[in-house]
Enzyme design. Structure first.
Site, PDB file in Angstrom:
ATOM      1  N   PHE A  37       0.998  -1.353   0.099  1.00 19.90           N
ATOM      2  CA  PHE A  37       0.038   0.073   0.044  1.00 19.90           C
ATOM      3  C   PHE A  37       0.873   1.201   0.073  1.00 19.90           C
ATOM      4  O   PHE A  37       0.758   2.074   0.811  1.00 19.90           O
ATOM      5  CB  PHE A  37      -0.926   0.141   1.221  1.00 19.90           C
ATOM      6  N   ARG A  42      -1.005  13.837   9.989  1.00 22.61           N
ATOM      7  CA  ARG A  42      -2.186  13.451  10.117  1.00 22.61           C
ATOM      8  C   ARG A  42      -3.658  14.728   9.969  1.00 22.61           C
ATOM      9  O   ARG A  42      -4.467  14.534   9.495  1.00 22.61           O
ATOM     10  CB  ARG A  42      -2.490  12.757  11.240  1.00 22.61           C
ATOM     11  N   ARG A  47     -33.846  21.316  -7.912  1.00 26.46           N
ATOM     12  CA  ARG A  47     -34.404  20.007  -8.003  1.00 26.46           C
ATOM     13  C   ARG A  47     -35.931  20.215  -7.349  1.00 26.46           C
ATOM     14  O   ARG A  47     -35.968  20.561  -6.174  1.00 26.46           O
ATOM     15  CB  ARG A  47     -33.869  18.763  -7.238  1.00 26.46           C
ATOM     16  N   GLN A 102     -38.022  20.604   5.179  1.00 31.02           N
ATOM     17  CA  GLN A 102     -36.982  20.836   6.118  1.00 31.02           C
ATOM     18  C   GLN A 102     -36.070  19.782   6.479  1.00 31.02           C
ATOM     19  O   GLN A 102     -34.858  20.021   6.991  1.00 31.02           O
ATOM     20  CB  GLN A 102     -38.093  21.014   7.545  1.00 31.02           C
ATOM     21  N   GLN A 124     -27.175  11.109  -0.742  1.00 29.10           N
ATOM     22  CA  GLN A 124     -28.775  10.794  -0.500  1.00 29.10           C
ATOM     23  C   GLN A 124     -29.510  11.821  -0.998  1.00 29.10           C
ATOM     24  O   GLN A 124     -30.685  11.628  -1.443  1.00 29.10           O
ATOM     25  CB  GLN A 124     -29.047  10.247   0.997  1.00 29.10           C
ATOM     26  N   GLU A 137      -2.972   6.479   6.455  1.00 27.10           N
ATOM     27  CA  GLU A 137      -2.410   7.373   7.645  1.00 27.10           C
ATOM     28  C   GLU A 137      -2.665   6.971   8.885  1.00 27.10           C
ATOM     29  O   GLU A 137      -2.906   7.924   9.865  1.00 27.10           O
ATOM     30  CB  GLU A 137      -2.181   8.781   7.372  1.00 27.10           C
ATOM     31  N   GLY A 138      -3.331   5.836   9.246  1.00 27.81           N
ATOM     32  CA  GLY A 138      -3.659   5.320  10.547  1.00 27.81           C
ATOM     33  C   GLY A 138      -5.045   5.183  10.561  1.00 27.81           C
ATOM     34  O   GLY A 138      -5.547   6.329  10.342  1.00 27.81           O
ATOM     35  N   GLU A 148      -9.686   3.882  13.872  1.00 34.28           N
ATOM     36  CA  GLU A 148      -9.560   3.220  15.136  1.00 34.28           C
ATOM     37  C   GLU A 148      -8.260   3.243  15.780  1.00 34.28           C
ATOM     38  O   GLU A 148      -8.147   3.547  17.026  1.00 34.28           O
ATOM     39  CB  GLU A 148      -9.752   1.734  14.756  1.00 34.28           C
TER      40      GLU A 148
END
Ligand code: COS
Length: 383
Positions: free
Chosen positions: A156, A243, A268, A279, A336, A363-364, A367
């Protein structure tokens, strides 16, 4: 005293990055998202305006920009195309350990050429069996006379196939675990570096990600960064610095999604009116805008701490975690709002959502960021 205003120089930098993202990156994002071509031409332009070497100190020919400057640029570039942003900033990730830990001689020798013509660099830490548990890597650097011989592999690796410079983390003392890791600066032309297959990724498809193999790669001892056994600390300190820009990229991706969503929902028409007047839509937009602002403040604060030379590991992890989580959440919500159109490749939303995902992983993983934050916040526990 807290001052959120940018200096005139920072405003000019932000404007320049925004214009670059708008003119060079956005119009080409879909083309390079196909993943069959590396965006060499755009990178040449990014190099010419100084983005790729922006963090290299000016005495070695770089932009000498502050961390705050860098996160401002990162947000704009990721707004333009997260994949191209990754190509640009992955080089910075590899330059950072040299900037932080290199000797004067190493900086002159390895950083200066990177500022003279377009080139890329790679930070080579991750291995197949050492991802989140970076301290358990297996690549071995054996000292023989005045050189080290590196054997092993990495996976990676961003820019791995196009880089001219690698910073490779390898064990010099396998009995010592993380304390037995060292870091080496290795030019691409060193015999024994084999580039493996290019990964076919879900997002950030304008960036190059490969596996690397090292077969008896001979590196002069003078290319050791810091001292033997300092490699893990060098990697951790580097990530503390890099980071926050990933968090900034999250802000950029999320901002792009929000802007598209606002534009779309104002035009739209459903049930006789623009859907922005419902709303449900308006409140979603309010929530997205708030979270994007919160993420930006975390990012700017972490960068400010770095510029002050203050400890920033926890704040950088917070910025990375929150910025990328916001990117994932906002791109999902914004898609959505586009309904079925959002799912189609003719619209920009699905790319933004795919790109957001990687920000939560590289980059980590987030978690690992939670681990870093919780350790910092809770402190030592007596058991
Ligand atoms: N700055 C300075 N030193 C640090 C540090 C930091 N940010 N983080 C850890 N260290 C030091 C510790 O103090 C410890 O030193 P001592 O041996 O003197 O006690 C040593 O490094 C080992 O640290 P720790 O015990 O915390 O290691 P762990 O293996 O428990 O955890 C994590 C380390 C999980 C935080 C680390 O492996 C990590 O960040 N993993 C993710 C790697 C990553 O981001 N990969 C992405 C690929 S690069 S794009």
């Amino acid at each position: 005293m807290i001052d959120f205003s940018l200096t005139d120089e920072q405003k000019a930098l932000q404007e320049m990055a925004r214009e670059f993202a708008q003119k060079e990156m956005r119009p080409n994002a879909a083309k390079y998202d196909k993943g069959d071509e590396f965006p060499q031409e755009i990178m040449q332009k990014a190099f010419e305006v100084g983005f790729i070497t922006c963090e290299i100190p000016s005495e070695y020919g770089g932009g000498g920009l502050s961390h705050l400057d860098t996160v401002i640029i990162s947000e704009e570039l990721a707004w333009g195309c997260a994949g191209m942003y990754t190509t640009i900033m992955a080089s910075s990730l590899a330059y950072t350990p040299i900037i932080l830990f290199g000797t004067e001689e190493q900086k002159k020798k390895f950083l200066t050429p990177c500022t003279e013509k377009l080139s890329f660099a790679s930070f080579c830490l991750t291995e197949r069996e050492a991802g989140s548990d970076a301290g358990s890597l297996k690549t071995y650097a054996k000292k023989v006379g005045n050189e080290y011989i590196i054997n092993g592999s990495k996976c990676f690796i961003t820019n791995g196939g196009v880089a001219s410079l690698y910073v490779i983390f390898a064990l010099t003392d396998p009995g010592k675990g993380a304390r037995g890791i060292s870091a080496f600066i290795v030019p691409r032309e060193t015999p024994g570096i084999i580039i493996g297959k290019e990964e076919d990724k879900m997002g950030h498809r304008a960036s190059n990600t490969v596996e690397l193999f090292f077969e008896d790669v001979k590196v002069p001892a003078e290319n050791l960064l810091g001292k033997e056994g300092m490699g893990f600390i060098i990697a951790m300190k580097t990530l503390d610095h890099t980071r926050a820009p990933v968090g900034a990229a999250g802000v950029g991706v999320a901002r792009a999604a929000l802007e598209y969503a606002i534009e779309y929902t104002k035009t739209r028409i459903q049930f006789g009116k623009p859907i922005a007047l419902f709303q449900n839509t308006a409140f979603k937009i309010a929530q997205m805008a708030t979270e994007i602002n919160a993420a930006r403040h975390l990012v700017w604060h972490a960068a400010w701490l770095m510029d002050q030379g203050k400890p920033c590991g926890v704040e950088s992890a917070m910025a990375k975690m929150y910025g990328s989580d916001v990117a994932m959440k906002v791109t999902t919500e914004a898609l959505q709002l586009f309904g079925g159109y959002g799912y189609m490749k003719d619209y920009p939303m699905e790319k933004l959502m795919r790109d957001a995902k990687l920000l939560q992983i590289y980059e980590g993983t987030n978690e690992i960021q939670r681990l870093v934050i919780s350790r910092g916040v809770i402190g030592p526990i007596k058991s």
